[in-house]
Motif scaffolding. Structure first.
Motif, PDB file in Angstrom:
ATOM      1  N   ILE A   1      49.939   7.924  15.086  1.00  0.00           N
ATOM      2  CA  ILE A   1      48.807   8.149  14.184  1.00  0.00           C
ATOM      3  C   ILE A   1      49.300   8.538  12.797  1.00  0.00           C
ATOM      4  N   TYR A   2      50.255   9.441  12.739  1.00  0.00           N
ATOM      5  CA  TYR A   2      50.690  10.037  11.471  1.00  0.00           C
ATOM      6  C   TYR A   2      51.579   9.116  10.628  1.00  0.00           C
TER       7      TYR A   2
ATOM      8  N   SER B   1      49.921  11.785   2.868  1.00  0.00           N
ATOM      9  CA  SER B   1      50.986  12.737   3.179  1.00  0.00           C
ATOM     10  C   SER B   1      52.066  12.596   2.116  1.00  0.00           C
ATOM     11  N   PHE B   2      52.643  13.700   1.712  1.00  0.00           N
ATOM     12  CA  PHE B   2      53.751  13.637   0.755  1.00  0.00           C
ATOM     13  C   PHE B   2      55.094  13.443   1.458  1.00  0.00           C
ATOM     14  N   GLU B   3      55.072  13.420   2.777  1.00  0.00           N
ATOM     15  CA  GLU B   3      56.292  13.114   3.521  1.00  0.00           C
ATOM     16  C   GLU B   3      56.670  11.675   3.183  1.00  0.00           C
ATOM     17  N   GLU B   4      57.976  11.390   3.108  1.00  0.00           N
ATOM     18  CA  GLU B   4      58.398  10.071   2.656  1.00  0.00           C
ATOM     19  C   GLU B   4      59.010   9.183   3.736  1.00  0.00           C
ATOM     20  N   ARG B   5      59.430   9.775   4.851  1.00  0.00           N
ATOM     21  CA  ARG B   5      60.018   9.004   5.944  1.00  0.00           C
ATOM     22  C   ARG B   5      59.237   9.256   7.225  1.00  0.00           C
ATOM     23  N   PRO B   6      59.054   8.215   8.032  1.00  0.00           N
ATOM     24  CA  PRO B   6      58.372   8.420   9.315  1.00  0.00           C
ATOM     25  C   PRO B   6      59.059   9.516  10.134  1.00  0.00           C
ATOM     26  N   VAL B   7      58.254  10.240  10.891  1.00  0.00           N
ATOM     27  CA  VAL B   7      58.756  11.354  11.693  1.00  0.00           C
ATOM     28  C   VAL B   7      59.161  10.823  13.068  1.00  0.00           C
ATOM     29  N   GLU B   8      60.365  11.174  13.492  1.00  0.00           N
ATOM     30  CA  GLU B   8      60.865  10.789  14.817  1.00  0.00           C
ATOM     31  C   GLU B   8      60.167  11.629  15.889  1.00  0.00           C
ATOM     32  N   VAL B   9      60.083  11.109  17.083  1.00  0.00           N
ATOM     33  CA  VAL B   9      59.381  11.778  18.182  1.00  0.00           C
ATOM     34  C   VAL B   9      59.986  13.155  18.465  1.00  0.00           C
ATOM     35  N   GLU B  10      61.304  13.261  18.493  1.00  0.00           N
ATOM     36  CA  GLU B  10      61.932  14.568  18.772  1.00  0.00           C
ATOM     37  C   GLU B  10      61.582  15.598  17.710  1.00  0.00           C
TER      38      GLU B  10
ATOM     39  N   CYS C   1      44.845  21.296   1.728  1.00  0.00           N
ATOM     40  CA  CYS C   1      45.531  20.787   0.533  1.00  0.00           C
ATOM     41  C   CYS C   1      45.487  19.265   0.606  1.00  0.00           C
ATOM     42  N   ILE C   2      44.795  18.644  -0.338  1.00  0.00           N
ATOM     43  CA  ILE C   2      44.483  17.217  -0.247  1.00  0.00           C
ATOM     44  C   ILE C   2      44.937  16.507  -1.522  1.00  0.00           C
ATOM     45  N   THR C   3      45.600  15.373  -1.362  1.00  0.00           N
ATOM     46  CA  THR C   3      45.924  14.557  -2.528  1.00  0.00           C
ATOM     47  C   THR C   3      44.615  14.230  -3.239  1.00  0.00           C
ATOM     48  N   SER C   4      44.556  14.512  -4.529  1.00  0.00           N
ATOM     49  CA  SER C   4      43.281  14.448  -5.256  1.00  0.00           C
ATOM     50  C   SER C   4      42.630  13.077  -5.245  1.00  0.00           C
ATOM     51  N   ASP C   5      43.414  12.010  -5.126  1.00  0.00           N
ATOM     52  CA  ASP C   5      42.780  10.688  -5.093  1.00  0.00           C
ATOM     53  C   ASP C   5      42.287  10.309  -3.692  1.00  0.00           C
TER      54      ASP C   5
ATOM     55  N   ARG D   1      42.874  22.538  -8.597  1.00  0.00           N
ATOM     56  CA  ARG D   1      43.485  21.210  -8.700  1.00  0.00           C
ATOM     57  C   ARG D   1      44.792  21.386  -9.451  1.00  0.00           C
ATOM     58  N   PHE D   2      45.874  21.067  -8.765  1.00  0.00           N
ATOM     59  CA  PHE D   2      47.192  21.147  -9.369  1.00  0.00           C
ATOM     60  C   PHE D   2      47.573  19.747  -9.849  1.00  0.00           C
ATOM     61  N   ARG D   3      47.906  19.638 -11.113  1.00  0.00           N
ATOM     62  CA  ARG D   3      48.191  18.337 -11.704  1.00  0.00           C
ATOM     63  C   ARG D   3      49.661  17.965 -11.548  1.00  0.00           C
ATOM     64  N   GLU D   4      49.886  16.726 -11.113  1.00  0.00           N
ATOM     65  CA  GLU D   4      51.215  16.121 -11.040  1.00  0.00           C
ATOM     66  C   GLU D   4      52.236  17.001 -10.331  1.00  0.00           C
ATOM     67  N   VAL D   5      51.860  17.537  -9.167  1.00  0.00           N
ATOM     68  CA  VAL D   5      52.782  18.388  -8.410  1.00  0.00           C
ATOM     69  C   VAL D   5      53.526  17.631  -7.315  1.00  0.00           C
ATOM     70  N   GLY D   6      53.119  16.394  -7.060  1.00  0.00           N
ATOM     71  CA  GLY D   6      53.809  15.567  -6.069  1.00  0.00           C
ATOM     72  C   GLY D   6      54.146  14.224  -6.666  1.00  0.00           C
ATOM     73  N   ARG D   7      55.175  13.610  -6.116  1.00  0.00           N
ATOM     74  CA  ARG D   7      55.565  12.283  -6.593  1.00  0.00           C
ATOM     75  C   ARG D   7      55.897  11.424  -5.379  1.00  0.00           C
ATOM     76  N   LYS D   8      55.206  10.288  -5.280  1.00  0.00           N
ATOM     77  CA  LYS D   8      55.440   9.357  -4.183  1.00  0.00           C
ATOM     78  C   LYS D   8      55.098   7.962  -4.667  1.00  0.00           C
ATOM     79  N   PHE D   9      55.862   6.983  -4.215  1.00  0.00           N
ATOM     80  CA  PHE D   9      55.682   5.588  -4.625  1.00  0.00           C
ATOM     81  C   PHE D   9      55.698   5.456  -6.156  1.00  0.00           C
TER      82      PHE D   9
END
Length: 160
Positions: free
Chosen positions: A16-17, A27-36, A117-121, A139-147
């Motif tokens: 799901i995730y 999600s601000f996580e950048e790599r898929p999470v392994e089962v372990e 805590c939700i990505t504003s878009d 609302r925190f501006r430009e605190v995360g960076r992805k893609f």
């Protein structure tokens, strides 16, 4: 059926995730999470905090958990919430029943405040939380960076 999470749910929770990790800014996580790793997270969170899954016909269709918002003692009655549902469960109320149950579990534990805590878009998640009674408080501006994009974060709060 809503029930407490089990370590054996880790693979379905990853299923799901991980698309949210790989394909969206939800999600601000950048790599898929392994089962372990997911098993480790489940153990760590569920030991002291509510962690629920929505199961239908033997499959996990969604999950929700709460964890401490900050580590200082002054924040001990504030928790941050998370909820994800599978694409097959979207629009069927699975997220709503999971979050309502999570809110009740937190209330029983003596939690005073819940933070999302939700990505504003992510307007869909913001509207979802508003339906549950959460209010935007920052609302925190430009605190995360992805893609290669700067991303804002909206914090929403529900006082119990």
């Amino acid at each position: 059926m809503i029930r407490k999470v089990k370590e054996e749910d880790a693979a379905e929770i990853c299923g799901i995730y991980n698309p949210f990790v790989s394909e969206s800014t939800v999600s601000f996580e950048e790599r898929p999470v392994e089962v372990e790793e997911m098993k480790r997270r489940i153990r760590e969170i569920s030991e002291h905090c509510p962690y629920l899954v929505y199961e239908e016909a033997g499959s996990v269709m969604g999950y929700s958990y709460a964890h401490p918002w900050k580590i200082r003692a002054a924040y001990s009655t504030t928790m941050e919430t998370t909820v994800y549902v599978s694409p097959e469960a979207e629009g069927r109320g699975v997220g709503t029943v999971l979050m309502k149950r999570m809110i009740e579990e937190c209330r029983r534990m003596g939690v005073h405040s819940l933070i999302a805590c939700i990505t504003s878009d992510n307007e869909r998640s913001i509207a979802f939380h508003e339906k549950l009674g959460f209010e935007a408080v920052s609302r925190f501006r430009e605190v995360g960076r992805k893609f290669n994009r700067w991303l804002d974060v909206t914090d929403m709060e529900l006082l119990l």
